[in-house]
Each structure stands twice: as C-alpha cells, then as structure tokens.
Scaffold this motif. Sequence first.
Motif, PDB file in Angstrom:
ATOM      1  N   MET A 181      -4.882 -10.691  -1.474  1.00 58.46           N
ATOM      2  CA  MET A 181      -4.776  -9.601  -1.621  1.00 58.46           C
ATOM      3  C   MET A 181      -4.232  -9.200  -2.038  1.00 58.46           C
ATOM      4  O   MET A 181      -4.095  -8.561  -3.492  1.00 58.46           O
ATOM      5  N   ASN A 182      -2.576  -9.519  -1.873  1.00 57.48           N
ATOM      6  CA  ASN A 182      -1.798  -8.950  -2.363  1.00 57.48           C
ATOM      7  C   ASN A 182      -1.198  -9.797  -4.035  1.00 57.48           C
ATOM      8  O   ASN A 182      -1.222  -9.517  -4.904  1.00 57.48           O
ATOM      9  N   CYS A 197      -1.558  -4.329   0.812  1.00 59.82           N
ATOM     10  CA  CYS A 197      -2.785  -4.056   0.989  1.00 59.82           C
ATOM     11  C   CYS A 197      -3.265  -4.745   2.063  1.00 59.82           C
ATOM     12  O   CYS A 197      -2.705  -4.928   3.294  1.00 59.82           O
ATOM     13  N   ARG A 198      -4.363  -3.856   2.617  1.00 57.49           N
ATOM     14  CA  ARG A 198      -5.172  -4.685   3.754  1.00 57.49           C
ATOM     15  C   ARG A 198      -6.407  -5.180   3.444  1.00 57.49           C
ATOM     16  O   ARG A 198      -6.577  -4.933   2.822  1.00 57.49           O
ATOM     17  N   GLU A 247      -3.225  -0.730   1.665  1.00 55.72           N
ATOM     18  CA  GLU A 247      -2.542   0.835   2.669  1.00 55.72           C
ATOM     19  C   GLU A 247      -1.474   1.546   3.156  1.00 55.72           C
ATOM     20  O   GLU A 247      -0.624   2.381   3.317  1.00 55.72           O
ATOM     21  N   ARG A 291      -4.511 -10.237   3.449  1.00 61.00           N
ATOM     22  CA  ARG A 291      -3.097  -9.595   3.033  1.00 61.00           C
ATOM     23  C   ARG A 291      -2.494 -10.468   1.388  1.00 61.00           C
ATOM     24  O   ARG A 291      -2.235 -10.136   0.560  1.00 61.00           O
ATOM     25  N   TRP A 331      -9.671   1.574   0.007  1.00 60.72           N
ATOM     26  CA  TRP A 331      -9.371   1.413   1.150  1.00 60.72           C
ATOM     27  C   TRP A 331      -9.039   0.274   1.463  1.00 60.72           C
ATOM     28  O   TRP A 331      -7.821  -0.131   2.617  1.00 60.72           O
ATOM     29  N   PHE A 332      -8.568  -0.765   0.439  1.00 65.15           N
ATOM     30  CA  PHE A 332      -7.608  -1.992   0.706  1.00 65.15           C
ATOM     31  C   PHE A 332      -6.246  -1.840   0.538  1.00 65.15           C
ATOM     32  O   PHE A 332      -5.368  -3.236   0.363  1.00 65.15           O
TER      33      PHE A 332
END
Length: 162
Positions: free
Chosen positions: A124-125, A115-116, A88, A121, A85-86
């Motif tokens: 998470m990136n 990422c989402r 994109e 982002r 899910w994470f």
Amino acid sequence: MPVVRAQVTAEVPPEVAFVVSQTTGALRLSWDPFIRRQHFLDGAERPAKGVRTLTRSRHGLRMVSEYVSYAPPSHVGMKMVSGPWFFEMFAGGWRFAPAPGGRGTVATWTYSFRCRPRLLRPVMNTVGTWLLGRDIRRRLAAFAAACDDERICAVAVGQGAA
C-alpha cells in the motif's frame, strides 16, 4: 514512512505564490485539480494554525485536516485528523522560497503518510507513493499555471488569502 515531494518554480514573488496556494472556494476550485470541495470547520473563516478543514478530493475521498503551521509567506503544514481508512497517518507541507537569482518562487510540496493495515503496508505504501506522486505533480503544475494567471493572482491577493 514514505515521503512524496515535488517542486516547481512559479514566476511570482513568494508572497503571491503563498496566497495563491491558500485560496479557497470557487477560486481554488478553478485551478486545483485535486479538490472537489473544501471548507473551513468550526466557524473559521481563514487559514491559521489550529484551523481545521474538510476536503473532498476528486477521487471522492474525504479528509479532515488541521493546520499545524501557518507562516506566510514561507510555509504551511497540515496533518490529517480523520480521513480514508487506508491512511494511518497523513501530513503535508508547502514551502515557498525565493528562486535563485531572485526571480520567482521555488514551491516545494511534501506529503508524508503511513498506510494500514500493517500486513499490507509495504504494498500500500508503494501504491500510495505512486498515486500521491502523480497527484502532487499535477497539483503543482496547476498551481504554477495559476501563478501565471494574472486574474487568479489579483483575486487571491485582493482576498488577502494570506
């Protein structure tokens, strides 16, 4: 968009490095520390442009990916069709070139991803770059060790993985 890249020199010609990188089944699981399970989808039996694979990572994550390029012995490209899910977006590319001096192969593996959710982002990136960087370096070290293993190379070439 973050890009993670790592490179190693394997002491085999590009043709052998390429087929080792494309091994499947028990042979792939014998050297690739990232993959727990992997198989082709839609009745495909060999890698080729447009072929989809289902991969389960050692982390337990599942991803369906599709070959967007397949050009032995120089490169392979894949993109995520569905996955965690994470992500994109996720894509990977592997390039194989003769090493300087003509001895061995320079293998360069690259991942790009986004990422989402968008709000998280940046964090998470950053985390994704660190985790994927660690994984890609481990995979490349295992790949180089597999290229040093005469049995793995002989089986890979015999299977005609490319």
